[in-house]
Each structure stands twice: as C-alpha cells, then as structure tokens.
Design a protein around this motif. Structure first.
Motif, PDB file in Angstrom:
ATOM      1  N   GLY A 205       6.482   1.289 -12.916  1.00 27.81           N
ATOM      2  CA  GLY A 205       7.142   0.012 -12.685  1.00 27.81           C
ATOM      3  C   GLY A 205       7.861  -0.107 -11.358  1.00 27.81           C
ATOM      4  O   GLY A 205       8.313  -1.208 -11.001  1.00 27.81           O
ATOM      5  N   TRP A 206       7.998   1.004 -10.627  1.00 27.70           N
ATOM      6  CA  TRP A 206       8.743   0.933  -9.377  1.00 27.70           C
ATOM      7  C   TRP A 206       8.091  -0.006  -8.363  1.00 27.70           C
ATOM      8  O   TRP A 206       8.762  -0.823  -7.730  1.00 27.70           O
ATOM      9  CB  TRP A 206       8.919   2.312  -8.750  1.00 27.70           C
ATOM     10  N   LEU A 207       6.783   0.106  -8.168  1.00 21.79           N
ATOM     11  CA  LEU A 207       6.124  -0.686  -7.142  1.00 21.79           C
ATOM     12  C   LEU A 207       6.302  -2.185  -7.403  1.00 21.79           C
ATOM     13  O   LEU A 207       6.584  -2.955  -6.481  1.00 21.79           O
ATOM     14  CB  LEU A 207       4.641  -0.327  -7.063  1.00 21.79           C
ATOM     15  N   ASP A 208       6.170  -2.597  -8.655  1.00 22.50           N
ATOM     16  CA  ASP A 208       6.366  -4.017  -8.983  1.00 22.50           C
ATOM     17  C   ASP A 208       7.804  -4.449  -8.709  1.00 22.50           C
ATOM     18  O   ASP A 208       8.051  -5.532  -8.159  1.00 22.50           O
ATOM     19  CB  ASP A 208       6.023  -4.269 -10.455  1.00 22.50           C
TER      20      ASP A 208
ATOM     21  N   GLY B 270       0.841  -1.186   0.000  1.00 22.82           N
ATOM     22  CA  GLY B 270       0.000   0.000   0.000  1.00 22.82           C
ATOM     23  C   GLY B 270       0.875   1.235   0.000  1.00 22.82           C
ATOM     24  O   GLY B 270       2.056   1.178   0.380  1.00 22.82           O
ATOM     25  N   VAL B 271       0.309   2.363  -0.434  1.00 28.16           N
ATOM     26  CA  VAL B 271       1.079   3.593  -0.601  1.00 28.16           C
ATOM     27  C   VAL B 271       0.582   4.663   0.360  1.00 28.16           C
ATOM     28  O   VAL B 271      -0.616   4.961   0.403  1.00 28.16           O
ATOM     29  CB  VAL B 271       0.994   4.113  -2.050  1.00 28.16           C
ATOM     30  N   VAL B 272       1.508   5.238   1.111  1.00 27.85           N
ATOM     31  CA  VAL B 272       1.221   6.353   2.013  1.00 27.85           C
ATOM     32  C   VAL B 272       1.940   7.581   1.476  1.00 27.85           C
ATOM     33  O   VAL B 272       3.169   7.601   1.385  1.00 27.85           O
ATOM     34  CB  VAL B 272       1.693   6.057   3.447  1.00 27.85           C
ATOM     35  N   VAL B 273       1.167   8.600   1.095  1.00 30.46           N
ATOM     36  CA  VAL B 273       1.722   9.853   0.589  1.00 30.46           C
ATOM     37  C   VAL B 273       1.551  10.917   1.661  1.00 30.46           C
ATOM     38  O   VAL B 273       0.474  11.046   2.242  1.00 30.46           O
ATOM     39  CB  VAL B 273       1.010  10.298  -0.702  1.00 30.46           C
TER      40      VAL B 273
ATOM     41  N   GLN C 252      -3.397   6.819  -8.679  1.00 31.52           N
ATOM     42  CA  GLN C 252      -4.711   6.182  -8.766  1.00 31.52           C
ATOM     43  C   GLN C 252      -4.788   5.194  -9.926  1.00 31.52           C
ATOM     44  O   GLN C 252      -5.658   4.314  -9.938  1.00 31.52           O
ATOM     45  CB  GLN C 252      -5.814   7.236  -8.920  1.00 31.52           C
ATOM     46  N   GLN C 253      -3.895   5.324 -10.899  1.00 32.09           N
ATOM     47  CA  GLN C 253      -3.902   4.416 -12.047  1.00 32.09           C
ATOM     48  C   GLN C 253      -3.247   3.074 -11.707  1.00 32.09           C
ATOM     49  O   GLN C 253      -3.299   2.146 -12.510  1.00 32.09           O
ATOM     50  CB  GLN C 253      -3.165   5.059 -13.236  1.00 32.09           C
ATOM     51  N   GLN C 254      -2.626   2.981 -10.536  1.00 31.79           N
ATOM     52  CA  GLN C 254      -1.966   1.740 -10.148  1.00 31.79           C
ATOM     53  C   GLN C 254      -2.828   1.020  -9.115  1.00 31.79           C
ATOM     54  O   GLN C 254      -3.358   1.650  -8.192  1.00 31.79           O
ATOM     55  CB  GLN C 254      -0.572   2.032  -9.578  1.00 31.79           C
ATOM     56  N   PRO C 255      -2.969  -0.307  -9.235  1.00 28.89           N
ATOM     57  CA  PRO C 255      -3.884  -1.062  -8.357  1.00 28.89           C
ATOM     58  C   PRO C 255      -3.299  -1.292  -6.970  1.00 28.89           C
ATOM     59  O   PRO C 255      -2.997  -2.420  -6.581  1.00 28.89           O
ATOM     60  CB  PRO C 255      -4.069  -2.372  -9.125  1.00 28.89           C
ATOM     61  N   ARG C 256      -3.129  -0.215  -6.212  1.00 30.80           N
ATOM     62  CA  ARG C 256      -2.598  -0.318  -4.854  1.00 30.80           C
ATOM     63  C   ARG C 256      -3.453   0.530  -3.921  1.00 30.80           C
ATOM     64  O   ARG C 256      -3.894   1.627  -4.293  1.00 30.80           O
ATOM     65  CB  ARG C 256      -1.150   0.176  -4.772  1.00 30.80           C
ATOM     66  N   PRO C 257      -3.685   0.061  -2.702  1.00 28.34           N
ATOM     67  CA  PRO C 257      -4.357   0.914  -1.708  1.00 28.34           C
ATOM     68  C   PRO C 257      -3.555   2.196  -1.502  1.00 28.34           C
ATOM     69  O   PRO C 257      -2.327   2.167  -1.457  1.00 28.34           O
ATOM     70  CB  PRO C 257      -4.364   0.038  -0.447  1.00 28.34           C
ATOM     71  N   LEU C 258      -4.253   3.305  -1.355  1.00 26.11           N
ATOM     72  CA  LEU C 258      -3.608   4.620  -1.340  1.00 26.11           C
ATOM     73  C   LEU C 258      -4.234   5.476  -0.254  1.00 26.11           C
ATOM     74  O   LEU C 258      -5.460   5.527  -0.101  1.00 26.11           O
ATOM     75  CB  LEU C 258      -3.788   5.287  -2.709  1.00 26.11           C
ATOM     76  N   LEU C 259      -3.377   6.169   0.501  1.00 23.83           N
ATOM     77  CA  LEU C 259      -3.849   7.069   1.552  1.00 23.83           C
ATOM     78  C   LEU C 259      -2.959   8.301   1.578  1.00 23.83           C
ATOM     79  O   LEU C 259      -1.732   8.195   1.430  1.00 23.83           O
ATOM     80  CB  LEU C 259      -3.825   6.351   2.904  1.00 23.83           C
TER      81      LEU C 259
END
Length: 343
Positions: free
Chosen positions: A110-113, A18-21, A38-45
């Motif tokens: 590609g970074w998250l992958d 998941g991503v915390v900004v 938002q275009q990447q399939p990851r939970p975001l907060l």
C-alpha cells in the motif's frame, strides 16, 4: 432486436510512479525484495554497483531490467539512483514520480498508492517518505539500534537528517535539481532534501508504513564502520550547506569536533595524566552527554533499556564520527571520493 455491443473495458491508467532499486552484494534477500515488487503494477529497474555475488545475473533471470554501473567511475548510492532514474525514464518517459528503494528493504503493502496520492494532493510537496521498521530488531543490539534510529514523527520535514534513501520524489523536481550529488558518498539523501527545501519545495513524512529494513549487522566492526561513514557525511553536508540558510549539519559538525576529538585527546593524554583524563572523559561523556541523549530518547517513546542503549552507542559513536570527519577533510583535500561500506 439487434445485439447490443458491450461497452469496451476501461483502459487502466498508466502508472504514475516507477521504482528504482539499488544494491551491492545483497544476496538472496534482494531477489525476495524484487519478487514482491513484481506483484505491483509499476515499472521496475534494478541498479547494480559492482556486485561480486551474482546479484545482477540473478535479477536478470527474474525478467527485471538490470543496469550495471560502469566500474571505471567511483560507486555511490547517489550515482546509482541517478543513473537508474535516467534509465527508467528513458523506458517510461511519462512517469510523474520516482520511488527509490535500497536492496535490503521490503516495500510495505500500500505504500506506493499512499505516496502517489499524497504527491497528487499537494503539488508543492516534492518528496514523501513513510515509517521504516527493522525486520529483526532482536537479532543483535546493532539491529535494535537501527530500529531506534528509524523512529521519527510524521508530518512536514524540518530536519532533513531524518531522510533516508527510500523515498518517493516528484520527477519534475528531481530533474530540476539534478538528482542526488554523485560525489556525496554518505548522507546523499539528506543533502538532496536540503536542496529541495532551499528550492522552496515541501517534504513530508506520511504516517504510513513504507519499508521493512534488513540490517543484518551482527558485529561491532560493522557498526563502527557505519559510524565512521556518518562522520564523513556530516563533514561533506556541512561543507556544502552549513553556511546556507538551513545551516545543514553545522551543529552536528561542531558537536563531532568537540566530543569526538576532545575524547581522542583525553585518551591520548591518559599516560601523562596517570589516567585522570579518562576519568574526565567518563564524567563528560557518559554522565553529561549520555544523560542528555537518554532523556531525549525517552521523550520520543523509547523505553529505559532502549534509551540507555541508544545513548551509550551515540557517545561511543562520537569517536568514530570524529574519525569519519577527519577522513572527509583528508579526502576533500586530495579530491578523492571512495565508497564507504559497512556490510
């Protein structure tokens, strides 16, 4: 023949990161950063530290979960990341990794992958980061200095000073170490890395693009405040870990005391020495320290102009670092923590 039922479509795997900004008065660029995420399939907060530019409301309008920090307690990047991680894990309790991102940075495709793959492949590794570059390095000499600062080799981290706030962390290690120290108001990322190393875990910089940073620094005063902030970080990290086995910031603190405060003393002595102390300062600072720094930067890939620029501002920054170091000890004696902003 009876019809053959089609095989059910495979269920996509649950996101493992998941991503915390985090942000504070980041303006319109924050919305651009979050729209891309938002275009990447990851939970975001998104965590907002008391913005006065409407950031929190604008992000909420995008449909992104917003955590507004309680202003009754001091703000810090460490606190924002910790509370953001806690809130995200309450929503997504099965996450294995946490990606932290500053609100002035665009995530590289590609970074998250790549980061998830690296952590899965090496269970001993607790955190990874990649290459960060500057979005507009030619917009000002200060932006260029940021671009030079981000340059470091990939591979296992032995110098945690190369850590930056943008990193992916193994959730189990993050929780075991208690996350970032909220009272560390600068250098909290490097301080966390030191504790990762002391706990016997690995940290690695991948040879992969990670983020595009938008410094947007165009004035000397902004650069100066950041250098003061760096001196505060040196003092606080050294207070915590200089006596430990990794000797974190012990060398940097000695250098700051010597060059920063010696230079200040020579400036103050100028009237009594009829300017001779300033000549000594020029010889010691520019011709000795500056030459050594420029030579080192040429070795890491800077061209002549970049190496000279970096060396000149590093020497000048020693004065600001010294003030920041004094500021840390003053704050430490008073038991006070206060965010140091430079933008």
């Amino acid at each position: 023949m009876p019809p053959v039922d089609a095989a059910p479509a495979p269920t996509p795997p649950a996101p493992s990161a998941g991503v915390v900004v985090i942000g504070r008065n980041e303006g319109s660029r924050l919305l651009a950063v979050l729209r891309e995420l938002q275009q990447q399939p990851r939970p975001l907060l998104y965590v907002d530290s008391g913005s006065t530019d409407g950031s929190a409301d604008n992000v909420q309008a995008l449909g992104i979960t917003v955590l507004r920090l309680d202003p009754s307690r001091p703000f810090s990047a460490a606190r924002a990341r910790n509370e953001g991680a806690q809130a995200l894990l309450q929503q997504q309790p099965d996450l294995a990794y946490l990606q932290f991102l500053d609100g002035d940075c665009f995530m590289a495709p590609g970074w998250l992958d790549a980061a998830e793959s690296a952590l899965r492949a090496d269970p001993q590794c607790a955190l990874v980061l990649g290459h960060q570059s500057e979005q507009h390095p030619q917009a000002s000499i200060y932006n260029l200095l940021f671009a030079l600062e981000w340059r470091s080799a990939s591979g296992p981290l032995t110098n945690f000073g190369h850590l930056i706030g943008n990193m992916m962390v193994r959730r189990s290690v993050f929780e075991a170490l208690g996350g970032f120290r909220p009272e560390v108001i600068a250098g909290e990322d490097s301080e966390f890395g030191v504790r990762v190393g002391l706990a016997g875990h690995g940290a690695r910089k991948l040879d992969v693009p990670m983020a595009l940073h938008d410094a947007n620094v165009h004035h000397f005063s902004q650069w100066w405040r950041r250098a003061v902030r760096a001196g505060h970080a040196i003092g606080q990290r050294a207070q915590l870990h200089a006596a430990g086995p990794l000797r974190d910031c012990a060398k940097e603190r000695r250098s700051t005391w010597f060059w920063g405060l010696m230079s200040l003393a020579l400036v103050l002595a100028a009237p009594a020495t009829k300017g001779l102390s300033l000549l000594l300062l020029l010889l010691a600072g520019c011709l000795t320290l500056g030459w050594r720094i420029a030579k080192f930067r040429l070795g890491v890939g800077d061209n002549q102009r970049e190496a000279r620029l970096y060396a000149a501002f590093t020497v000048l920054g020693k004065y600001a670092n010294g003030l920041g170091l004094l500021k840390y000890h003053f704050n430490h004696m008073r038991g006070r923590v206060r965010i140091i902003e430079y933008k």
